[in-house]
Design an enzyme around this catalytic site. Sequence first.
Site, mmCIF file in Angstrom:
data_model
loop_
_atom_site.group_PDB
_atom_site.id
_atom_site.type_symbol
_atom_site.label_atom_id
_atom_site.label_comp_id
_atom_site.label_asym_id
_atom_site.label_seq_id
_atom_site.Cartn_x
_atom_site.Cartn_y
_atom_site.Cartn_z
ATOM 1 N N GLU A 3 0.860 -1.155 0.016
ATOM 2 C CA GLU A 3 0.025 -0.121 0.229
ATOM 3 C C GLU A 3 0.894 1.413 0.136
ATOM 4 O O GLU A 3 1.774 1.385 0.744
ATOM 5 C CB GLU A 3 -0.947 0.068 1.169
ATOM 6 C CG GLU A 3 -1.692 1.235 1.314
ATOM 7 C CD GLU A 3 -2.308 1.183 2.717
ATOM 8 O OE1 GLU A 3 -3.589 0.595 2.700
ATOM 9 O OE2 GLU A 3 -2.341 2.199 3.624
ATOM 10 N N ALA B 136 -19.934 1.630 3.753
ATOM 11 C CA ALA B 136 -19.179 0.986 2.561
ATOM 12 C C ALA B 136 -19.936 0.273 1.629
ATOM 13 O O ALA B 136 -19.731 0.247 0.320
ATOM 14 C CB ALA B 136 -18.050 0.230 2.936
ATOM 15 N N TYR C 191 -6.817 7.186 -0.053
ATOM 16 C CA TYR C 191 -7.379 7.973 -0.567
ATOM 17 C C TYR C 191 -8.056 9.036 0.743
ATOM 18 O O TYR C 191 -8.615 8.638 1.521
ATOM 19 C CB TYR C 191 -8.795 7.438 -1.311
ATOM 20 C CG TYR C 191 -9.886 8.605 -1.884
ATOM 21 C CD1 TYR C 191 -9.470 9.340 -3.201
ATOM 22 C CD2 TYR C 191 -10.933 8.993 -1.015
ATOM 23 C CE1 TYR C 191 -10.495 10.174 -3.409
ATOM 24 C CE2 TYR C 191 -11.854 9.979 -1.652
ATOM 25 C CZ TYR C 191 -11.729 10.459 -2.917
ATOM 26 O OH TYR C 191 -12.723 11.265 -3.276
ATOM 27 N N ASP D 18 -14.380 7.958 7.321
ATOM 28 C CA ASP D 18 -14.622 8.144 8.615
ATOM 29 C C ASP D 18 -15.247 9.737 8.749
ATOM 30 O O ASP D 18 -14.810 10.603 8.068
ATOM 31 C CB ASP D 18 -13.382 8.291 9.551
ATOM 32 C CG ASP D 18 -12.729 6.884 9.854
ATOM 33 O OD1 ASP D 18 -13.575 6.062 10.014
ATOM 34 O OD2 ASP D 18 -11.835 6.674 9.220
ATOM 35 N N HIS E 42 -14.475 -3.577 13.819
ATOM 36 C CA HIS E 42 -14.415 -2.105 13.384
ATOM 37 C C HIS E 42 -14.529 -1.187 14.595
ATOM 38 O O HIS E 42 -15.200 -1.346 15.360
ATOM 39 C CB HIS E 42 -15.496 -1.647 12.358
ATOM 40 C CG HIS E 42 -15.408 -0.229 11.816
ATOM 41 N ND1 HIS E 42 -15.626 0.846 12.482
ATOM 42 C CD2 HIS E 42 -14.515 0.312 10.959
ATOM 43 C CE1 HIS E 42 -15.168 1.993 11.892
ATOM 44 N NE2 HIS E 42 -14.688 1.575 10.913
ATOM 45 N N HIS F 106 -8.243 3.370 -3.520
ATOM 46 C CA HIS F 106 -8.960 3.421 -2.432
ATOM 47 C C HIS F 106 -10.011 4.432 -2.717
ATOM 48 O O HIS F 106 -9.403 5.658 -3.237
ATOM 49 C CB HIS F 106 -8.001 3.623 -1.304
ATOM 50 C CG HIS F 106 -7.194 2.591 -0.510
ATOM 51 N ND1 HIS F 106 -6.734 2.498 0.637
ATOM 52 C CD2 HIS F 106 -6.537 1.757 -1.507
ATOM 53 C CE1 HIS F 106 -5.982 1.468 0.856
ATOM 54 N NE2 HIS F 106 -5.822 1.107 -0.454
HETATM 55 P P1 FAD Z 1 -18.064 0.148 6.843
HETATM 56 O O1 FAD Z 1 -18.020 -1.394 6.271
HETATM 57 O O2 FAD Z 1 -19.372 0.857 6.170
HETATM 58 O O3 FAD Z 1 -18.304 -0.149 8.462
HETATM 59 C C1 FAD Z 1 -18.151 1.015 9.430
HETATM 60 C C2 FAD Z 1 -19.169 0.695 10.729
HETATM 61 O O4 FAD Z 1 -20.433 0.648 10.194
HETATM 62 C C3 FAD Z 1 -18.860 -0.839 11.129
HETATM 63 O O5 FAD Z 1 -18.807 -0.548 12.653
HETATM 64 C C4 FAD Z 1 -20.015 -1.552 10.537
HETATM 65 O O6 FAD Z 1 -20.130 -2.915 11.509
HETATM 66 C C5 FAD Z 1 -20.943 -0.539 10.550
HETATM 67 N N1 FAD Z 1 -21.998 -0.926 9.557
HETATM 68 C C6 FAD Z 1 -21.639 -1.439 8.232
HETATM 69 N N2 FAD Z 1 -22.663 -1.503 7.417
HETATM 70 C C7 FAD Z 1 -23.972 -1.305 8.349
HETATM 71 C C8 FAD Z 1 -25.227 -1.465 8.274
HETATM 72 N N3 FAD Z 1 -25.733 -1.678 7.019
HETATM 73 N N4 FAD Z 1 -25.903 -1.037 9.302
HETATM 74 C C9 FAD Z 1 -25.498 -0.786 10.444
HETATM 75 N N5 FAD Z 1 -24.195 -0.455 10.544
HETATM 76 C C10 FAD Z 1 -23.240 -0.912 9.742
HETATM 77 N N6 FAD Z 1 -9.869 5.396 5.242
HETATM 78 C C11 FAD Z 1 -9.804 6.481 4.370
HETATM 79 O O7 FAD Z 1 -10.104 7.741 4.497
HETATM 80 N N7 FAD Z 1 -8.915 6.454 3.076
HETATM 81 C C12 FAD Z 1 -8.245 5.207 2.642
HETATM 82 O O8 FAD Z 1 -7.550 5.097 1.732
HETATM 83 C C13 FAD Z 1 -8.463 4.133 3.613
HETATM 84 N N8 FAD Z 1 -7.941 2.896 3.285
HETATM 85 C C14 FAD Z 1 -8.185 1.724 4.225
HETATM 86 C C15 FAD Z 1 -7.636 0.503 3.824
HETATM 87 C C16 FAD Z 1 -7.957 -0.730 4.421
HETATM 88 C C17 FAD Z 1 -7.135 -2.168 4.235
HETATM 89 C C18 FAD Z 1 -8.830 -0.587 5.787
HETATM 90 C C19 FAD Z 1 -8.980 -1.627 6.754
HETATM 91 C C20 FAD Z 1 -9.233 0.791 6.171
HETATM 92 C C21 FAD Z 1 -9.063 1.893 5.414
HETATM 93 N N9 FAD Z 1 -9.383 3.241 5.686
HETATM 94 C C22 FAD Z 1 -9.141 4.331 4.696
HETATM 95 C C23 FAD Z 1 -10.429 3.408 7.087
HETATM 96 C C24 FAD Z 1 -11.690 3.177 6.753
HETATM 97 O O9 FAD Z 1 -12.368 4.273 5.914
HETATM 98 C C25 FAD Z 1 -12.148 3.245 8.150
HETATM 99 O O10 FAD Z 1 -11.977 2.047 9.015
HETATM 100 C C26 FAD Z 1 -13.645 3.935 8.160
HETATM 101 O O11 FAD Z 1 -13.993 3.814 9.855
HETATM 102 C C27 FAD Z 1 -14.764 2.333 7.967
HETATM 103 O O12 FAD Z 1 -14.529 2.063 6.602
HETATM 104 P P2 FAD Z 1 -15.433 0.617 6.277
HETATM 105 O O13 FAD Z 1 -15.209 0.594 4.745
HETATM 106 O O14 FAD Z 1 -14.581 -0.518 7.196
HETATM 107 O O15 FAD Z 1 -16.700 0.873 6.679
#
Ligand code: FAD
Length: 304
Positions: free
Chosen positions: A35, A144, A67, A129, A169, A97
């Site tokens: 990465e 997401a 990103y 976030d 998370h 990303h």
């Molecule tokens: P989600 O999958 O949406 O989950 C977030 C929270 O919402 C979790 O608690 C989940 O249980 C809950 N949730 C999900 N769906 C639902 C639903 N339908 N109803 C109720 N609750 C739900 N951040 C950046 O800004 N830029 C980056 O480039 C970046 N790269 C990353 C790369 C990796 C490999 C990882 C692991 C993280 C990265 N992050 C990045 C951080 C990421 O954006 C944060 O962790 C963010 O807080 C959550 O992203 P997520 O896609 O896991 O969210």
Amino acid sequence: MTDEIATGDTATGDTATGAPRIRDLLAAGPTLSVEFFPPKTDEGMVQLEQTIDELEPLDLSYVSVTYGAAGNRETRGRTRDLVVGLNRDRRYPAMAHLTCMGHTRGELDELLEDYRANGVLDILALAGDPPADGSPVGGDFTYAEELVELVRSHGDGFSIGVAAHPELHPRSTERAGDRRHLAHKIELADFAVTQFFFDADDYLRLVDELAALGVTKPIVPGVMPLTNPQGVQRMATMAGATFPDRLAAAVEGASSPEDRQAIVVDAAVELAEALIAGGAPGLHLYCMNRSGTVTEIVNALGLR
Ligand code: FAD
């Protein structure tokens, strides 16, 4: 994982530019990837270009580019330019990303079509976030999985990864719900890449829990070498990862820079070996835009 790392030569699928997509590389697996983050300065960009050249001998399967991490909107255009350039100039795919929180549907539609037009067909779909100061997020998206659906609506050409958090998370209040949402998201996507962690059991438990929910897609472990204990501690706190005090103390107490480097590499190699032995479909290394430690780890693992 053996010395047969999946590269553009071993995978079968391909993009409009002829490069394979990451879901195909994982199917041909195992993969080796790193990465990058988009540098904020021109000096940082020169350093990254040097790193990219130094990593060539590792024959990487793919790379990814973060990103707007930590809400930094200024670097978003740099992510796009870096990913487009890597896809154009290198023999491996570069995954963009992309976070959806705070974006409108129209903005993301436009960016995805721009990516497609420039041969970028690998997206890591993330929520992002909310602002740290508590101000309203705005935009059309919360989770997401909504971004995964949006990318899918742009056609099957895109290969879609999502994030997974082995130690839950940070916004999740209970384990079962975290795993249920994650399983649903991964089933909509093609694969997942994990947040970093330091205990292989956290990854193996995640994989088991997802399998129990019917997930069959690859879950690629993310490995962060502890090169900068204070920096990693800050990131671990934000990411909900357990920080290994004992390892940090060993790094801090190293008798020389060489001793310190050996401790960092040994710890990452030990973790990676346990992940490989546990059946991981690849390794994703958080390299912090530097080549040295990652190269040492890959060589020590005998992957090249
Ligand atoms: P989600 O999958 O949406 O989950 C977030 C929270 O919402 C979790 O608690 C989940 O249980 C809950 N949730 C999900 N769906 C639902 C639903 N339908 N109803 C109720 N609750 C739900 N951040 C950046 O800004 N830029 C980056 O480039 C970046 N790269 C990353 C790369 C990796 C490999 C990882 C692991 C993280 C990265 N992050 C990045 C951080 C990421 O954006 C944060 O962790 C963010 O807080 C959550 O992203 P997520 O896609 O896991 O969210």
